[in-house]
Design an enzyme around this catalytic site. Structure first.
Site, PDB file in Angstrom:
ATOM      1  CG  ASP A  44      -2.022  -1.093   1.114  1.00 11.77           C
ATOM      2  OD1 ASP A  44      -2.095  -1.698  -0.074  1.00 11.77           O
ATOM      3  OD2 ASP A  44      -2.622  -1.091   2.177  1.00 11.77           O
ATOM      4  CG  ASP A  97     -12.627  -2.465  -0.678  1.00 13.18           C
ATOM      5  OD1 ASP A  97     -11.790  -3.745  -0.906  1.00 13.18           O
ATOM      6  OD2 ASP A  97     -12.325  -1.415  -1.474  1.00 13.18           O
TER       7      ASP A  97
END
EC number: 5.3.1.16
Length: 236
Positions: A8, A129
């Site tokens: 990330d 998500d």
């Protein structure tokens, strides 16, 4: 089942967030390309790269950093975060990305999603998500009224071949994935399902493999030493 270490990127650094909270960030490296090379050397099947700034703002904020990462390795890479235009998709594909992940735009801009799938039928994935069964958007900062299960049914008819399913409440908690939800999702669709969020042990990976999932993303557990990628490779 393929294994994908997660990288990330936020403000040019490799970080991990807890439950997607941008205020709960830990920096692990300021050299993302070196981190990508490390996972390649440890025989990762694939890399999962997310532009966290991009996910929140809708722009490819760390695009140059990510392109440098892709150029530095030879294993396939999937990229997500702020993918909301064909120009961004084109640029990442041209840079060598094997797959580009659409998140928020899969909810807010179906025309864009359809154009992307038409242009790159085998290179587009959708990130779902979920928070309590509903799809989160804008870098997980907002929760929509769309149920994850309903979105998946719609995606199947649109030609999407791969989804990344994350239970946000499990992400970064090192307490295992939401196996029941993943089982339900995997049985609901013929789309390839990549599990994300909470994978923190060899037994977690083994269980996901037994569930016949297409892939598993491993993040925080690798970075804080809870889990060794070498051990996962050897024991699963």
């Amino acid at each position: 089942m393929i294994l994908l270490p997660a990288i990330d990127i936020k403000d040019g650094n490799c970080v991990r967030l807890t439950q997607g909270d941008y205020n709960r960030e830990q920096i692990y490296s300021n050299a993302p390309a070196d981190m990508a090379k490390q996972w390649e050397q440890e025989q990762a099947d694939y890399l999962h790269i997310v532009d966290l700034n991009g996910a929140k703002t809708g722009t490819a904020a760390n695009a140059e950093t990510i392109r440098e990462m892709v150029r530095s390795i030879h294993i396939p890479v999937q990229i997500g975060g702020g993918i909301r235009s064909m120009d961004t998709i084109d640029a990442y594909i041209e840079a060598g990305a094997d797959r580009v992940i659409i998140g928020t735009a899969a909810i807010n801009d179906r025309d864009f999603l359809n154009k992307a799938v038409t242009a790159y039928p085998d290179k587009i994935a959708v990130s779902i998500d979920a928070r309590n069964g509903h799809v989160a958007i804008d870098g997980w900062t907002e929760t929509s009224d769309v149920k994850a299960s309903e979105l998946i049914k719609e995606l199947e008819s649109s030609g999407i071949q791969t989804i990344i399913y994350t239970d946000i409440l499990k992400d970064g908690m090192l307490k295992g994935p939401n196996f029941q939800e993943l089982k339900t999702i995997n049985e609901l669709t013929s789309i390839n399902v990549i599990a994300s969020g909470g994978v923190s042990s060899v037994s977690d990976v083994q269980r996901l493999k037994e569930m016949d999932l297409y892939g598993a993303i491993i993040g925080k557990a690798l970075y804080d030493g809870t889990l060794s990628f070498k051990t996962v490779r050897e024991e699963t």
